[in-house]
Scaffold this motif. Structure first.
Motif, PDB file in Angstrom:
ATOM      1  N   SER A  60       0.866  -1.147  -0.086  1.00  0.00           N
ATOM      2  CA  SER A  60       0.082  -0.011  -0.138  1.00  0.00           C
ATOM      3  C   SER A  60       1.058   1.200  -0.067  1.00  0.00           C
ATOM      4  N   ALA A  61       2.048   1.395   0.511  1.00  0.00           N
ATOM      5  CA  ALA A  61       3.055   2.465   0.887  1.00  0.00           C
ATOM      6  C   ALA A  61       3.607   2.524  -0.496  1.00  0.00           C
TER       7      ALA A  61
ATOM      8  N   VAL B  15      -2.096   7.746   6.761  1.00  0.00           N
ATOM      9  CA  VAL B  15      -1.539   8.782   5.928  1.00  0.00           C
ATOM     10  C   VAL B  15      -2.494   9.341   4.937  1.00  0.00           C
ATOM     11  N   GLU B  16      -3.021  10.564   5.154  1.00  0.00           N
ATOM     12  CA  GLU B  16      -3.920  11.110   4.427  1.00  0.00           C
ATOM     13  C   GLU B  16      -3.366  12.234   3.422  1.00  0.00           C
ATOM     14  N   ASN B  17      -3.503  12.356   2.107  1.00  0.00           N
ATOM     15  CA  ASN B  17      -2.907  13.305   1.134  1.00  0.00           C
ATOM     16  C   ASN B  17      -4.003  14.355   1.263  1.00  0.00           C
ATOM     17  N   HIS B  18      -3.749  15.596   0.920  1.00  0.00           N
ATOM     18  CA  HIS B  18      -4.293  16.839   0.834  1.00  0.00           C
ATOM     19  C   HIS B  18      -3.475  17.796  -0.072  1.00  0.00           C
ATOM     20  N   SER B  19      -4.184  18.719  -0.618  1.00  0.00           N
ATOM     21  CA  SER B  19      -3.604  19.510  -1.707  1.00  0.00           C
ATOM     22  C   SER B  19      -2.476  20.504  -0.907  1.00  0.00           C
ATOM     23  N   ASP B  20      -3.020  20.799   0.419  1.00  0.00           N
ATOM     24  CA  ASP B  20      -1.990  21.749   1.187  1.00  0.00           C
ATOM     25  C   ASP B  20      -1.172  21.322   2.126  1.00  0.00           C
TER      26      ASP B  20
ATOM     27  N   PRO C 117       2.510  13.361  -2.732  1.00  0.00           N
ATOM     28  CA  PRO C 117       2.131  14.076  -1.694  1.00  0.00           C
ATOM     29  C   PRO C 117       1.503  15.560  -2.366  1.00  0.00           C
ATOM     30  N   PHE C 118       0.515  16.065  -1.934  1.00  0.00           N
ATOM     31  CA  PHE C 118      -0.185  17.159  -2.196  1.00  0.00           C
ATOM     32  C   PHE C 118      -0.816  17.271  -3.462  1.00  0.00           C
ATOM     33  N   ALA C 119      -0.880  16.001  -4.239  1.00  0.00           N
ATOM     34  CA  ALA C 119      -1.468  15.965  -5.589  1.00  0.00           C
ATOM     35  C   ALA C 119      -3.131  16.113  -5.418  1.00  0.00           C
ATOM     36  N   ASN C 120      -3.759  15.651  -4.343  1.00  0.00           N
ATOM     37  CA  ASN C 120      -5.122  15.479  -4.485  1.00  0.00           C
ATOM     38  C   ASN C 120      -5.661  15.592  -2.980  1.00  0.00           C
ATOM     39  N   ASP C 121      -6.856  15.723  -2.890  1.00  0.00           N
ATOM     40  CA  ASP C 121      -7.625  15.294  -1.333  1.00  0.00           C
ATOM     41  C   ASP C 121      -8.156  13.933  -1.140  1.00  0.00           C
ATOM     42  N   ALA C 122      -7.669  12.912  -1.891  1.00  0.00           N
ATOM     43  CA  ALA C 122      -8.293  11.591  -1.873  1.00  0.00           C
ATOM     44  C   ALA C 122      -7.310  10.359  -1.421  1.00  0.00           C
ATOM     45  N   ASP C 123      -6.026  10.622  -1.864  1.00  0.00           N
ATOM     46  CA  ASP C 123      -5.282   9.330  -1.641  1.00  0.00           C
ATOM     47  C   ASP C 123      -5.089   9.323  -0.117  1.00  0.00           C
ATOM     48  N   ALA C 124      -5.267   7.972   0.348  1.00  0.00           N
ATOM     49  CA  ALA C 124      -4.877   7.594   1.819  1.00  0.00           C
ATOM     50  C   ALA C 124      -4.106   6.364   2.104  1.00  0.00           C
ATOM     51  N   LEU C 125      -3.354   6.042   2.943  1.00  0.00           N
ATOM     52  CA  LEU C 125      -2.809   4.628   2.990  1.00  0.00           C
ATOM     53  C   LEU C 125      -2.573   4.480   4.383  1.00  0.00           C
TER      54      LEU C 125
ATOM     55  N   LEU D  99       7.229   3.223   5.304  1.00  0.00           N
ATOM     56  CA  LEU D  99       7.205   4.663   5.789  1.00  0.00           C
ATOM     57  C   LEU D  99       8.263   5.436   5.408  1.00  0.00           C
ATOM     58  N   LYS D 100       9.161   5.090   5.165  1.00  0.00           N
ATOM     59  CA  LYS D 100      10.354   5.835   4.633  1.00  0.00           C
ATOM     60  C   LYS D 100      10.110   6.243   3.035  1.00  0.00           C
ATOM     61  N   THR D 101       9.644   5.370   2.514  1.00  0.00           N
ATOM     62  CA  THR D 101       9.112   5.646   1.132  1.00  0.00           C
ATOM     63  C   THR D 101       8.197   6.747   0.950  1.00  0.00           C
ATOM     64  N   VAL D 102       7.127   6.746   1.966  1.00  0.00           N
ATOM     65  CA  VAL D 102       6.149   7.837   2.010  1.00  0.00           C
ATOM     66  C   VAL D 102       7.028   9.224   2.314  1.00  0.00           C
ATOM     67  N   LEU D 103       7.645   9.082   3.559  1.00  0.00           N
ATOM     68  CA  LEU D 103       8.430  10.265   3.819  1.00  0.00           C
ATOM     69  C   LEU D 103       9.351  10.981   3.134  1.00  0.00           C
ATOM     70  N   ASP D 104      10.105  10.114   2.099  1.00  0.00           N
ATOM     71  CA  ASP D 104      10.876  10.678   1.151  1.00  0.00           C
ATOM     72  C   ASP D 104      10.181  11.306   0.128  1.00  0.00           C
ATOM     73  N   ALA D 105       9.156  10.831  -0.286  1.00  0.00           N
ATOM     74  CA  ALA D 105       8.069  11.373  -1.338  1.00  0.00           C
ATOM     75  C   ALA D 105       7.672  12.568  -0.770  1.00  0.00           C
ATOM     76  N   VAL D 106       7.340  12.826   0.544  1.00  0.00           N
ATOM     77  CA  VAL D 106       6.908  14.247   0.950  1.00  0.00           C
ATOM     78  C   VAL D 106       8.014  15.100   0.865  1.00  0.00           C
ATOM     79  N   VAL D 107       9.086  14.860   1.316  1.00  0.00           N
ATOM     80  CA  VAL D 107      10.550  15.387   1.327  1.00  0.00           C
ATOM     81  C   VAL D 107      10.730  16.017  -0.172  1.00  0.00           C
ATOM     82  N   ALA D 108      10.813  15.118  -0.857  1.00  0.00           N
ATOM     83  CA  ALA D 108      11.080  15.321  -2.191  1.00  0.00           C
ATOM     84  C   ALA D 108      10.151  16.636  -2.823  1.00  0.00           C
ATOM     85  N   ALA D 109       8.471  16.451  -2.514  1.00  0.00           N
ATOM     86  CA  ALA D 109       7.728  17.291  -3.280  1.00  0.00           C
ATOM     87  C   ALA D 109       8.079  18.567  -2.567  1.00  0.00           C
ATOM     88  N   LEU D 110       8.220  18.740  -1.343  1.00  0.00           N
ATOM     89  CA  LEU D 110       8.589  19.788  -0.498  1.00  0.00           C
ATOM     90  C   LEU D 110       9.902  20.423  -1.070  1.00  0.00           C
TER      91      LEU D 110
END
Length: 96
Positions: A9-10, A31-36, A16-24, A59-70
């Motif tokens: 699932s991860a 982990v819930e995705n929101h546009s902001d 990250p920040f792509a939509n208001d629908a994704d969750a895992l 968890l690292k994969t998810v956080l790495d994606a968040v860090v890369a997007a930011l």
């Protein structure tokens, strides 16, 4: 939740920040995705076993994606919070 479902699932395309629908879910961690923002809440026990390794990697994969997007965005010093969240008193619908 089994280790394979937590890992798969991860590994799904979580942008990250792509939509208001994704969750895992990882264990009891959500982990819930929101546009902001990305919301992370719950509990995850990472044990010293194969399942723990898979959960930590997921968890690292998810956080790495968040860090890369930011890191790739033009960020303000501090994000603005929605202004329409002020409390106001309303009539109790259960009182006559």
């Amino acid at each position: 939740m089994s280790a394979s479902s937590a890992s798969s699932s991860a590994n799904a395309a979580f942008a990250p920040f792509a939509n208001d629908a994704d969750a895992l879910t990882l264990g009891e961690l959500n982990v819930e995705n929101h546009s902001d923002h990305v919301a992370i809440f719950g509990n995850l026990e990472i044990r010293r076993d194969v399942q723990g390794l898979r959960q930590a990697q997921a968890l690292k994969t998810v956080l790495d994606a968040v860090v890369a997007a930011l890191a790739s965005a033009d960020l303000p010093t501090q994000a603005q919070t929605p202004g329409d969240t002020t409390a106001r008193q309303v009539k109790n619908p259960f009182e006559s």
